[in-house]
Design a protein around this motif. Structure first.
Motif, PDB file in Angstrom:
ATOM      1  N   VAL A 175      -0.221  -7.033 -10.934  1.00  0.00           N
ATOM      2  CA  VAL A 175      -1.498  -7.508 -11.478  1.00  0.00           C
ATOM      3  C   VAL A 175      -2.446  -6.329 -11.734  1.00  0.00           C
ATOM      4  O   VAL A 175      -3.000  -6.185 -12.827  1.00  0.00           O
ATOM      5  CB  VAL A 175      -2.127  -8.543 -10.513  1.00  0.00           C
ATOM      6  N   ILE A 176      -2.605  -5.482 -10.743  1.00  0.00           N
ATOM      7  CA  ILE A 176      -3.516  -4.331 -10.881  1.00  0.00           C
ATOM      8  C   ILE A 176      -2.962  -3.350 -11.919  1.00  0.00           C
ATOM      9  O   ILE A 176      -3.684  -2.858 -12.787  1.00  0.00           O
ATOM     10  CB  ILE A 176      -3.740  -3.636  -9.521  1.00  0.00           C
TER      11      ILE A 176
ATOM     12  N   ALA B 185      -4.893  -0.496  -5.135  1.00  0.00           N
ATOM     13  CA  ALA B 185      -5.489   0.232  -6.263  1.00  0.00           C
ATOM     14  C   ALA B 185      -5.410   1.736  -6.015  1.00  0.00           C
ATOM     15  O   ALA B 185      -5.105   2.513  -6.926  1.00  0.00           O
ATOM     16  CB  ALA B 185      -6.929  -0.209  -6.473  1.00  0.00           C
ATOM     17  N   LYS B 186      -5.648   2.133  -4.777  1.00  0.00           N
ATOM     18  CA  LYS B 186      -5.559   3.566  -4.424  1.00  0.00           C
ATOM     19  C   LYS B 186      -4.135   4.070  -4.588  1.00  0.00           C
ATOM     20  O   LYS B 186      -3.900   5.122  -5.179  1.00  0.00           O
ATOM     21  CB  LYS B 186      -6.032   3.790  -2.987  1.00  0.00           C
ATOM     22  N   GLU B 187      -3.184   3.283  -4.084  1.00  0.00           N
ATOM     23  CA  GLU B 187      -1.768   3.666  -4.201  1.00  0.00           C
ATOM     24  C   GLU B 187      -1.368   3.863  -5.659  1.00  0.00           C
ATOM     25  O   GLU B 187      -0.616   4.771  -5.991  1.00  0.00           O
ATOM     26  CB  GLU B 187      -0.869   2.592  -3.578  1.00  0.00           C
ATOM     27  N   LEU B 188      -1.867   2.963  -6.511  1.00  0.00           N
ATOM     28  CA  LEU B 188      -1.485   2.998  -7.930  1.00  0.00           C
ATOM     29  C   LEU B 188      -2.363   3.932  -8.744  1.00  0.00           C
ATOM     30  O   LEU B 188      -2.079   4.201  -9.913  1.00  0.00           O
ATOM     31  CB  LEU B 188      -1.602   1.591  -8.540  1.00  0.00           C
ATOM     32  N   ASP B 189      -3.467   4.367  -8.134  1.00  0.00           N
ATOM     33  CA  ASP B 189      -4.490   5.131  -8.839  1.00  0.00           C
ATOM     34  C   ASP B 189      -4.973   4.380 -10.089  1.00  0.00           C
ATOM     35  O   ASP B 189      -5.057   4.931 -11.186  1.00  0.00           O
ATOM     36  CB  ASP B 189      -3.977   6.530  -9.207  1.00  0.00           C
TER      37      ASP B 189
ATOM     38  N   VAL C 104     -19.479  -7.234  -0.801  1.00  0.00           N
ATOM     39  CA  VAL C 104     -20.258  -6.532  -1.835  1.00  0.00           C
ATOM     40  C   VAL C 104     -20.365  -5.044  -1.490  1.00  0.00           C
ATOM     41  O   VAL C 104     -20.237  -4.170  -2.355  1.00  0.00           O
ATOM     42  CB  VAL C 104     -21.659  -7.170  -1.995  1.00  0.00           C
ATOM     43  N   HIS C 105     -20.561  -4.769  -0.218  1.00  0.00           N
ATOM     44  CA  HIS C 105     -20.638  -3.381   0.231  1.00  0.00           C
ATOM     45  C   HIS C 105     -19.352  -2.624  -0.099  1.00  0.00           C
ATOM     46  O   HIS C 105     -19.375  -1.508  -0.616  1.00  0.00           O
ATOM     47  CB  HIS C 105     -20.910  -3.360   1.742  1.00  0.00           C
ATOM     48  N   LEU C 106     -18.221  -3.262   0.189  1.00  0.00           N
ATOM     49  CA  LEU C 106     -16.916  -2.621  -0.081  1.00  0.00           C
ATOM     50  C   LEU C 106     -16.732  -2.363  -1.582  1.00  0.00           C
ATOM     51  O   LEU C 106     -16.245  -1.299  -1.982  1.00  0.00           O
ATOM     52  CB  LEU C 106     -15.793  -3.524   0.432  1.00  0.00           C
ATOM     53  N   LEU C 107     -17.151  -3.332  -2.397  1.00  0.00           N
ATOM     54  CA  LEU C 107     -17.062  -3.176  -3.859  1.00  0.00           C
ATOM     55  C   LEU C 107     -17.909  -1.999  -4.330  1.00  0.00           C
ATOM     56  O   LEU C 107     -17.480  -1.179  -5.142  1.00  0.00           O
ATOM     57  CB  LEU C 107     -17.549  -4.451  -4.553  1.00  0.00           C
ATOM     58  N   LYS C 108     -19.115  -1.926  -3.795  1.00  0.00           N
ATOM     59  CA  LYS C 108     -20.076  -0.911  -4.224  1.00  0.00           C
ATOM     60  C   LYS C 108     -19.612   0.488  -3.807  1.00  0.00           C
ATOM     61  O   LYS C 108     -19.684   1.441  -4.585  1.00  0.00           O
ATOM     62  CB  LYS C 108     -21.420  -1.238  -3.549  1.00  0.00           C
ATOM     63  N   LYS C 109     -19.107   0.574  -2.585  1.00  0.00           N
ATOM     64  CA  LYS C 109     -18.711   1.871  -2.021  1.00  0.00           C
ATOM     65  C   LYS C 109     -17.467   2.437  -2.704  1.00  0.00           C
ATOM     66  O   LYS C 109     -17.244   3.635  -2.716  1.00  0.00           O
ATOM     67  CB  LYS C 109     -18.433   1.674  -0.524  1.00  0.00           C
ATOM     68  N   ASN C 110     -16.639   1.533  -3.270  1.00  0.00           N
ATOM     69  CA  ASN C 110     -15.352   1.982  -3.820  1.00  0.00           C
ATOM     70  C   ASN C 110     -15.258   1.787  -5.329  1.00  0.00           C
ATOM     71  O   ASN C 110     -14.224   1.369  -5.848  1.00  0.00           O
ATOM     72  CB  ASN C 110     -14.197   1.255  -3.121  1.00  0.00           C
TER      73      ASN C 110
END
Ligand SMILES: *Cc1c(COP(=O)(O)O)cnc(C)c1O
Length: 390
Positions: A100-101, A122-126, A153-159
């Motif tokens: 999907v990603i 997402a990190k693994e796939l870059d 929301v915090h996690l979304l914003k930070k990453n």
């Protein structure tokens, strides 16, 4: 030598491009030019066939589709142009996240752990994972609980390098019935309060969306940036309430703006004369009240024709109604053609659609035996050939 597989199917489905175009234009006019229209094609495009229907919608200028599963998303991906976006609204297995990603497919997230997993993948796939946060507003189905909202929301914003906060959304628990609007109103308030909290965090999504067909057509304050339109693009009013509200608003007695896209056809395969007092088909479900002539129709419940239409439904032959006699079998049923002149093997039979002034329509609400219900249509087997007509 291999023979081409050219065997004939016992029925066929036709999809009308002009009807679809009308529906999309009508809906877009109703929601206004600034609201994005998302075409919902779950359940194999409500039985119309994803592979045939999706390109038809693209031809109307729509570039965003929603499905209920990653399998359906993969079917949409197979037939769409590169600039088209796809969104999975429902169940998504962790095993599918990578696919999907990797394919840039947008997806709903309704629990915090899933968001963490999406980040890791997402990190693994870059690559960036494109997220629609679905929040709990009172449907109590899927939906991120309020207690997890701030940290999500915090996690979304930070990453931001790996997570795109594409949408904030919810689903209304039955906007098609006025009697349920007390619930819907509460959901609207809760959604607004999530949005208010985002404003104070200065971290808004690109799209806010909550409306499906009923809300899009009947509740202007639910439209926000995008509406997710299913049943109405196929040409059906979501309910009598929504239809009547529309009539009142437009001061009309009736409205033909939505057009059925799908027709379902087959042919007579056999004819039989039956003597008065004889039974037709299995069991004693139907006894001939007089000498009669029946036609055999090569479609049954395994082909999606409901057994509930036994002794009840009708089809159209030569522009006339022919009533079903007896039980709908697995692969065929019989209809009474005693009063239809000169019926021959091979004559066209309409299961859904129009012949002359008669119509067998589809209803998204119950109008048993006059119309075929949308739940039957959404289960029409994928194997039935679909063809696009003007
Ligand atoms: C099915 C569905 C829609 C479309 O609903 P219609 O009433 O067919 O327009 C919209 N949003 C979600 C989440 C859905 O599951």
């Amino acid at each position: 030598m291999e023979l081409d597989r050219v065997v004939k199917h016992s029925s066929r489905i036709e999809l009308s491009q002009s009807a679809l175009k009308r529906n999309i234009n009508f809906i877009q006019k109703k929601i206004g030019p600034d609201v994005k229209l998302c075409s919902v094609v779950k359940a194999n495009a409500y039985g119309h066939g994803i592979r045939e229907f999706v390109p038809m919608v693209e031809a109307c200028g729509i570039r965003h589709f929603a499905t209920a599963s990653s399998y359906e998303a993969s079917e949409v991906l197979d037939v769409t142009s590169p600039e088209t976006t796809i969104m999975i609204m429902g169940i998504l297995y962790p095993e599918d996240l990578e696919w999907v990603i990797g394919n840039g497919i947008e997806f709903y997230v309704f629990d915090y752990e899933r968001l963490q997993l999406a980040l890791q993948k997402a990190k693994e796939l870059d690559r960036k994972a494109i997220i629609h946060l679905e929040v709990e507003t009172g449907g109590n189905r899927t939906g991120l609980p309020e207690k997890d909202f701030d940290r999500a929301v915090h996690l979304l914003k930070k990453n931001g390098d790996y997570l795109v906060f594409k949408g904030l959304c919810t689903h209304l628990a039955g906007a098609e019935t006025l009697a349920n609007w007390f619930r819907i109103n509460k959901q609207k308030e809760r959604f607004a309060s999530f949005l208010k909290s985002l404003r104070s965090k200065k971290s808004g999504p690109e799209l806010r969306h909550m409306a499906s067909s009923a809300a899009a057509l009947a509740m202007p304050d639910t439209k926000y940036d995008m509406v997710r339109v299913g049943v109405s693009q196929y040409g059906f009013w979501p309910s009598p309430d929504v239809y009547n509200l529309h009539l009142m608003e437009e001061n009309k007695q009736n409205d033909q703006s939505l057009k059925r896209v799908l027709s379902w056809k087959t042919d007579v395969v056999h004819l039989k004369d039956v003597k008065e007092g004889e039974f037709v088909g299995y069991s004693t479900a139907f006894q001939a009240p007089h000498d009669m002539r029946v036609a055999v129709i090569p479609v049954g419940y395994s082909n999606g024709y409901s057994r509930a239409l036994s002794n009840n439904g009708h089809v159209l032959i030569h522009g006339k109604r022919a009533l079903i006699c007896g039980l709908v079998n697995m692969n065929l049923f019989m209809v009474d053609v005693s009063y239809i002149k000169n019926v021959q093997v091979g004559d066209e039979v309409t299961l859904i659609g129009r012949q002359n002034r008669h119509l067998i329509g589809i209803s998204s609400f119950s109008e048993f035996s006059k119309h075929i219900n949308i739940d039957l249509v959404s289960r029409l087997p994928a194997a039935i050939p679909r063809l696009t007509v003007k």
